[in-house]
Design a protein around this motif. Sequence first.
Motif, PDB file in Angstrom:
ATOM      1  N   THR A   1       0.816  -1.218   0.000  1.00  0.00           N
ATOM      2  CA  THR A   1       0.000   0.000   0.000  1.00  0.00           C
ATOM      3  C   THR A   1       0.852   1.271   0.000  1.00  0.00           C
ATOM      4  N   THR A   2       2.187   1.147   0.076  1.00  0.00           N
ATOM      5  CA  THR A   2       3.043   2.332  -0.036  1.00  0.00           C
ATOM      6  C   THR A   2       3.447   2.587  -1.494  1.00  0.00           C
ATOM      7  N   ALA A   3       3.037   1.727  -2.415  1.00  0.00           N
ATOM      8  CA  ALA A   3       3.430   1.875  -3.824  1.00  0.00           C
ATOM      9  C   ALA A   3       2.759   3.098  -4.455  1.00  0.00           C
ATOM     10  N   SER A   4       3.480   3.772  -5.354  1.00  0.00           N
ATOM     11  CA  SER A   4       2.927   4.970  -6.010  1.00  0.00           C
ATOM     12  C   SER A   4       1.717   4.603  -6.881  1.00  0.00           C
TER      13      SER A   4
ATOM     14  N   ILE B 204      -4.614   4.771  -7.492  1.00  0.00           N
ATOM     15  CA  ILE B 204      -5.904   4.070  -7.397  1.00  0.00           C
ATOM     16  C   ILE B 204      -6.724   4.621  -6.227  1.00  0.00           C
ATOM     17  N   VAL B 205      -6.075   4.847  -5.090  1.00  0.00           N
ATOM     18  CA  VAL B 205      -6.769   5.376  -3.905  1.00  0.00           C
ATOM     19  C   VAL B 205      -7.357   6.754  -4.204  1.00  0.00           C
ATOM     20  N   LYS B 206      -6.580   7.606  -4.858  1.00  0.00           N
ATOM     21  CA  LYS B 206      -7.056   8.970  -5.165  1.00  0.00           C
ATOM     22  C   LYS B 206      -8.241   8.935  -6.118  1.00  0.00           C
ATOM     23  N   GLU B 207      -8.171   8.084  -7.132  1.00  0.00           N
ATOM     24  CA  GLU B 207      -9.277   8.007  -8.091  1.00  0.00           C
ATOM     25  C   GLU B 207     -10.541   7.478  -7.409  1.00  0.00           C
ATOM     26  N   PHE B 208     -10.372   6.475  -6.570  1.00  0.00           N
ATOM     27  CA  PHE B 208     -11.509   5.899  -5.858  1.00  0.00           C
ATOM     28  C   PHE B 208     -12.116   6.932  -4.898  1.00  0.00           C
ATOM     29  N   PHE B 209     -11.252   7.612  -4.139  1.00  0.00           N
ATOM     30  CA  PHE B 209     -11.711   8.660  -3.215  1.00  0.00           C
ATOM     31  C   PHE B 209     -12.534   9.702  -3.964  1.00  0.00           C
ATOM     32  N   GLN B 210     -12.064  10.109  -5.141  1.00  0.00           N
ATOM     33  CA  GLN B 210     -12.763  11.127  -5.934  1.00  0.00           C
ATOM     34  C   GLN B 210     -14.152  10.644  -6.336  1.00  0.00           C
ATOM     35  N   ARG B 211     -14.262   9.367  -6.698  1.00  0.00           N
ATOM     36  CA  ARG B 211     -15.575   8.813  -7.066  1.00  0.00           C
ATOM     37  C   ARG B 211     -16.556   8.892  -5.900  1.00  0.00           C
TER      38      ARG B 211
END
Length: 289
Positions: free
Chosen positions: A101-104, A109-116
Amino acid sequence: MKLTQTHLNTFALTTPLYYVNDVPHIGSAYTTMAADAIARFQRLQGKSVLLITGTDEHGQKIQRTAEEFGRSPQAHCDQIVSSFASLWQHLNIHYDRFSRTTASRHEAIVKEFFQRVWDQGDIYLSQQQGWYCVACEEYKEERELEGGKYCPIHVNKVVEWRDEQNYFFRLSKYQKQLETLYQDHPDFIQPESRRNEVINFVKQGLQDFSISRVNIDWGFPIPCDPSHTIYVWFDALLGYVTALLDPEEEPTLENALSKWWPINLHLIGKDILRFHAIYWPAMLMSAGL
Protein backbone atom coordinates in the motif's frame (compact mmCIF):
# COMPACT_ATOMS: atom_id res chain seq x y z
CA MET A 1 -22.10 -6.96 -13.15
CA LYS A 2 -22.52 -9.26 -16.12
CA LEU A 3 -19.91 -12.04 -16.11
CA THR A 4 -18.14 -12.56 -19.42
CA GLN A 5 -16.92 -15.92 -20.73
CA THR A 6 -13.39 -14.78 -19.82
CA HIS A 7 -14.40 -14.20 -16.21
CA LEU A 8 -16.05 -17.63 -15.96
CA ASN A 9 -12.62 -19.14 -16.61
CA THR A 10 -10.74 -16.94 -14.12
CA PHE A 11 -10.44 -17.12 -10.36
CA ALA A 12 -8.98 -14.30 -8.27
CA LEU A 13 -8.44 -14.71 -4.54
CA THR A 14 -6.68 -12.78 -1.80
CA THR A 15 -5.11 -13.29 1.56
CA PRO A 16 -5.48 -10.34 3.92
CA LEU A 17 -2.97 -7.57 3.23
CA TYR A 18 -0.91 -8.19 6.35
CA TYR A 19 -0.15 -5.32 8.71
CA VAL A 20 3.60 -4.71 8.95
CA ASN A 21 3.88 -3.63 12.57
CA ASP A 22 5.76 -6.89 13.12
CA VAL A 23 7.14 -9.98 11.35
CA PRO A 24 4.68 -12.65 10.10
CA HIS A 25 3.26 -15.14 12.61
CA ILE A 26 1.51 -18.51 12.45
CA GLY A 27 -1.85 -16.88 11.64
CA SER A 28 -0.36 -15.19 8.56
CA ALA A 29 1.18 -18.50 7.44
CA TYR A 30 -2.08 -20.42 8.04
CA THR A 31 -4.21 -18.12 5.88
CA THR A 32 -1.61 -17.93 3.12
CA MET A 33 -1.19 -21.72 2.97
CA ALA A 34 -4.98 -22.10 2.74
CA ALA A 35 -5.05 -19.55 -0.11
CA ASP A 36 -2.21 -21.34 -1.89
CA ALA A 37 -4.04 -24.68 -1.64
CA ILE A 38 -7.25 -23.15 -3.07
CA ALA A 39 -5.27 -21.49 -5.89
CA ARG A 40 -3.58 -24.81 -6.79
CA PHE A 41 -6.96 -26.56 -6.83
CA GLN A 42 -8.46 -23.91 -9.13
CA ARG A 43 -5.46 -24.21 -11.47
CA LEU A 44 -6.03 -27.98 -11.61
CA GLN A 45 -9.57 -27.20 -12.80
CA GLY A 46 -8.04 -25.39 -15.78
CA LYS A 47 -8.82 -21.91 -14.45
CA SER A 48 -6.61 -18.89 -14.97
CA VAL A 49 -5.83 -17.98 -11.35
CA LEU A 50 -4.59 -14.79 -9.67
CA LEU A 51 -3.46 -15.24 -6.05
CA ILE A 52 -2.93 -11.89 -4.33
CA THR A 53 -1.11 -11.35 -1.08
CA GLY A 54 0.69 -8.31 0.26
CA THR A 55 1.08 -5.80 3.03
CA ASP A 56 -0.89 -2.94 4.59
CA GLU A 57 1.76 -0.35 5.48
CA HIS A 58 0.17 2.92 6.59
CA GLY A 59 -1.33 4.19 9.84
CA GLN A 60 -0.41 5.43 13.28
CA LYS A 61 0.50 1.98 14.57
CA ILE A 62 3.23 1.66 11.92
CA GLN A 63 4.46 5.20 12.58
CA ARG A 64 4.76 4.51 16.33
CA THR A 65 6.38 1.10 15.85
CA ALA A 66 8.99 2.57 13.50
CA GLU A 67 9.73 5.33 16.04
CA GLU A 68 10.25 2.71 18.78
CA PHE A 69 12.86 0.99 16.61
CA GLY A 70 14.48 4.29 15.60
CA ARG A 71 13.65 3.81 11.91
CA SER A 72 11.72 5.79 9.33
CA PRO A 73 8.29 4.27 8.61
CA GLN A 74 9.37 3.35 5.04
CA ALA A 75 12.58 1.65 6.24
CA HIS A 76 10.55 -0.27 8.83
CA CYS A 77 8.02 -1.38 6.20
CA ASP A 78 10.74 -2.48 3.77
CA GLN A 79 12.40 -4.58 6.47
CA ILE A 80 9.19 -6.32 7.57
CA VAL A 81 8.01 -6.87 3.97
CA SER A 82 11.22 -8.77 3.22
CA SER A 83 10.39 -11.17 6.09
CA PHE A 84 6.98 -11.91 4.52
CA ALA A 85 8.52 -12.49 1.09
CA SER A 86 11.17 -14.85 2.47
CA LEU A 87 8.61 -16.82 4.51
CA TRP A 88 6.36 -17.34 1.47
CA GLN A 89 9.38 -18.54 -0.46
CA HIS A 90 10.32 -20.90 2.39
CA LEU A 91 6.76 -22.32 2.49
CA ASN A 92 6.69 -22.69 -1.33
CA ILE A 93 3.71 -20.32 -1.70
CA HIS A 94 2.95 -19.60 -5.37
CA TYR A 95 1.43 -16.12 -5.26
CA ASP A 96 0.97 -14.05 -8.43
CA ARG A 97 0.91 -10.49 -7.04
CA PHE A 98 2.37 -8.91 -3.91
CA SER A 99 0.47 -5.69 -3.17
CA ARG A 100 2.12 -2.95 -1.08
CA THR A 101 0.00 0.00 0.00
CA THR A 102 3.04 2.33 -0.04
CA ALA A 103 3.43 1.88 -3.82
CA SER A 104 2.93 4.97 -6.01
CA ARG A 105 0.59 2.95 -8.29
CA HIS A 106 -1.57 2.25 -5.27
CA GLU A 107 -1.76 5.94 -4.38
CA ALA A 108 -3.14 6.69 -7.86
CA ILE A 109 -5.90 4.07 -7.40
CA VAL A 110 -6.77 5.38 -3.91
CA LYS A 111 -7.06 8.97 -5.16
CA GLU A 112 -9.28 8.01 -8.09
CA PHE A 113 -11.51 5.90 -5.86
CA PHE A 114 -11.71 8.66 -3.22
CA GLN A 115 -12.76 11.13 -5.93
CA ARG A 116 -15.57 8.81 -7.07
CA VAL A 117 -16.94 8.53 -3.53
CA TRP A 118 -16.50 12.30 -3.01
CA ASP A 119 -18.40 13.05 -6.24
CA GLN A 120 -21.20 10.78 -5.00
CA GLY A 121 -21.60 13.11 -1.98
CA ASP A 122 -20.69 10.32 0.43
CA ILE A 123 -17.83 12.13 2.21
CA TYR A 124 -18.28 15.03 4.64
CA LEU A 125 -16.36 16.82 7.41
CA SER A 126 -17.52 16.45 11.02
CA GLN A 127 -16.32 16.14 14.62
CA GLN A 128 -15.21 12.70 15.84
CA GLN A 129 -15.27 11.87 19.53
CA GLY A 130 -14.65 8.44 20.95
CA TRP A 131 -12.36 5.71 22.19
CA TYR A 132 -9.69 4.69 19.68
CA CYS A 133 -7.57 1.52 19.60
CA VAL A 134 -4.32 2.26 17.76
CA ALA A 135 -3.58 -1.48 17.44
CA CYS A 136 -6.92 -2.01 15.62
CA GLU A 137 -6.75 1.42 13.93
CA GLU A 138 -10.44 1.68 14.81
CA TYR A 139 -12.83 3.60 17.03
CA LYS A 140 -14.58 1.38 19.58
CA GLU A 141 -18.08 1.78 20.96
CA GLU A 142 -18.31 2.05 24.75
CA ARG A 143 -20.28 -1.22 24.94
CA GLU A 144 -17.42 -3.13 23.24
CA LEU A 145 -14.74 -2.16 25.77
CA GLU A 146 -13.51 -4.41 28.55
CA GLY A 147 -13.26 -3.07 32.13
CA GLY A 148 -10.69 -0.30 32.52
CA LYS A 149 -11.19 0.80 28.89
CA TYR A 150 -9.31 -2.12 27.31
CA CYS A 151 -9.76 -3.15 23.69
CA PRO A 152 -11.77 -6.41 23.37
CA ILE A 153 -9.26 -7.71 20.77
CA HIS A 154 -5.97 -6.31 22.07
CA VAL A 155 -6.85 -7.04 25.69
CA ASN A 156 -3.58 -5.60 27.06
CA LYS A 157 -4.04 -2.27 25.23
CA VAL A 158 -5.94 0.64 26.76
CA VAL A 159 -7.91 2.67 24.20
CA GLU A 160 -7.23 6.40 23.74
CA TRP A 161 -9.82 9.20 23.84
CA ARG A 162 -9.95 11.21 20.60
CA ASP A 163 -11.75 14.47 19.86
CA GLU A 164 -10.92 15.82 16.40
CA GLN A 165 -12.33 16.84 13.04
CA ASN A 166 -12.36 14.02 10.50
CA TYR A 167 -13.83 13.34 7.09
CA PHE A 168 -16.60 10.74 7.27
CA PHE A 169 -17.99 8.14 4.86
CA ARG A 170 -21.81 7.86 4.77
CA LEU A 171 -21.94 4.18 5.74
CA SER A 172 -25.46 4.62 7.18
CA LYS A 173 -26.75 5.42 3.68
CA TYR A 174 -25.97 1.84 2.59
CA GLN A 175 -27.68 -0.02 5.45
CA LYS A 176 -30.62 -1.31 3.36
CA GLN A 177 -28.43 -2.20 0.38
CA LEU A 178 -26.09 -4.19 2.61
CA GLU A 179 -29.00 -6.04 4.25
CA THR A 180 -30.32 -6.90 0.77
CA LEU A 181 -26.85 -8.10 -0.26
CA TYR A 182 -26.62 -10.50 2.71
CA GLN A 183 -30.17 -11.74 2.09
CA ASP A 184 -29.81 -12.27 -1.67
CA HIS A 185 -26.33 -13.82 -1.42
CA PRO A 186 -26.27 -16.01 1.71
CA ASP A 187 -22.82 -17.34 0.80
CA PHE A 188 -21.31 -13.82 0.67
CA ILE A 189 -19.93 -14.30 4.21
CA GLN A 190 -18.84 -17.75 5.36
CA PRO A 191 -19.08 -19.56 7.73
CA GLU A 192 -22.69 -18.98 8.77
CA SER A 193 -21.73 -18.07 12.36
CA ARG A 194 -19.69 -15.09 11.06
CA ARG A 195 -22.47 -14.15 8.65
CA ASN A 196 -24.91 -14.00 11.56
CA GLU A 197 -22.43 -11.88 13.52
CA VAL A 198 -22.31 -9.31 10.69
CA ILE A 199 -26.09 -9.31 10.16
CA ASN A 200 -26.70 -8.74 13.88
CA PHE A 201 -24.20 -5.87 13.94
CA VAL A 202 -25.79 -4.20 10.89
CA LYS A 203 -29.32 -4.64 12.32
CA GLN A 204 -28.34 -2.47 15.30
CA GLY A 205 -27.96 0.45 12.88
CA LEU A 206 -24.86 1.51 10.97
CA GLN A 207 -23.02 4.70 11.86
CA ASP A 208 -20.90 6.72 9.44
CA PHE A 209 -17.20 6.09 9.99
CA SER A 210 -14.31 8.54 9.79
CA ILE A 211 -11.96 8.07 6.82
CA SER A 212 -9.27 10.60 7.74
CA ARG A 213 -6.88 11.27 10.58
CA VAL A 214 -5.03 14.43 11.62
CA ASN A 215 -1.54 14.73 13.10
CA ILE A 216 -0.39 11.58 11.28
CA ASP A 217 2.15 11.90 8.50
CA TRP A 218 2.38 8.25 7.51
CA GLY A 219 -0.26 7.81 4.82
CA PHE A 220 -1.72 9.44 1.71
CA PRO A 221 -3.06 13.01 2.13
CA ILE A 222 -6.75 13.65 1.47
CA PRO A 223 -6.75 15.08 -2.12
CA CYS A 224 -8.99 18.04 -1.24
CA ASP A 225 -7.45 18.72 2.20
CA PRO A 226 -3.78 17.68 2.66
CA SER A 227 -3.91 18.49 6.40
CA HIS A 228 -5.76 15.16 6.74
CA THR A 229 -4.36 11.69 6.04
CA ILE A 230 -6.56 9.00 4.48
CA TYR A 231 -7.58 6.48 7.12
CA VAL A 232 -5.55 3.29 6.88
CA TRP A 233 -8.55 0.99 6.22
CA PHE A 234 -9.99 3.14 3.43
CA ASP A 235 -6.55 2.98 1.79
CA ALA A 236 -5.71 -0.67 2.57
CA LEU A 237 -8.84 -2.32 1.15
CA LEU A 238 -8.02 -0.79 -2.22
CA GLY A 239 -4.73 -2.70 -2.21
CA TYR A 240 -6.73 -5.64 -3.56
CA VAL A 241 -7.77 -3.53 -6.55
CA THR A 242 -4.25 -2.21 -7.21
CA ALA A 243 -2.99 -5.80 -7.33
CA LEU A 244 -5.28 -6.53 -10.31
CA LEU A 245 -3.20 -4.24 -12.55
CA ASP A 246 -0.70 -5.79 -14.91
CA PRO A 247 2.81 -4.42 -14.16
CA GLU A 248 3.01 -2.29 -17.33
CA GLU A 249 -0.55 -0.89 -17.10
CA GLU A 250 -1.36 2.70 -16.21
CA PRO A 251 -2.83 2.69 -12.67
CA THR A 252 -6.49 3.53 -13.30
CA LEU A 253 -9.63 1.87 -11.94
CA GLU A 254 -10.73 1.04 -15.47
CA ASN A 255 -7.53 -0.90 -16.14
CA ALA A 256 -7.52 -2.58 -12.73
CA LEU A 257 -11.10 -3.84 -13.09
CA SER A 258 -10.90 -4.95 -16.73
CA LYS A 259 -10.03 -8.66 -16.31
CA TRP A 260 -10.12 -10.09 -12.80
CA TRP A 261 -12.96 -8.11 -11.20
CA PRO A 262 -14.98 -9.03 -9.23
CA ILE A 263 -12.56 -10.92 -6.98
CA ASN A 264 -13.96 -14.38 -6.25
CA LEU A 265 -12.72 -14.88 -2.70
CA HIS A 266 -11.23 -12.85 0.15
CA LEU A 267 -9.73 -14.99 2.92
CA ILE A 268 -9.64 -12.98 6.15
CA GLY A 269 -9.30 -13.31 9.93
CA LYS A 270 -12.31 -12.81 12.18
CA ASP A 271 -10.86 -9.61 13.70
CA ILE A 272 -11.10 -7.80 10.34
CA LEU A 273 -14.48 -9.19 9.31
CA ARG A 274 -16.37 -5.93 9.85
CA PHE A 275 -14.05 -3.99 7.52
CA HIS A 276 -14.38 -6.55 4.73
CA ALA A 277 -18.04 -7.54 5.07
CA ILE A 278 -19.54 -4.10 5.85
CA TYR A 279 -17.17 -1.20 5.04
CA TRP A 280 -15.75 -2.69 1.82
CA PRO A 281 -19.00 -3.52 -0.03
CA ALA A 282 -20.51 -0.16 1.01
CA MET A 283 -17.44 1.69 -0.31
CA LEU A 284 -17.74 -0.26 -3.59
CA MET A 285 -21.45 0.55 -3.86
CA SER A 286 -20.66 4.24 -3.38
CA ALA A 287 -18.01 4.16 -6.10
CA GLY A 288 -20.41 2.43 -8.50
CA LEU A 289 -18.44 -0.83 -8.46
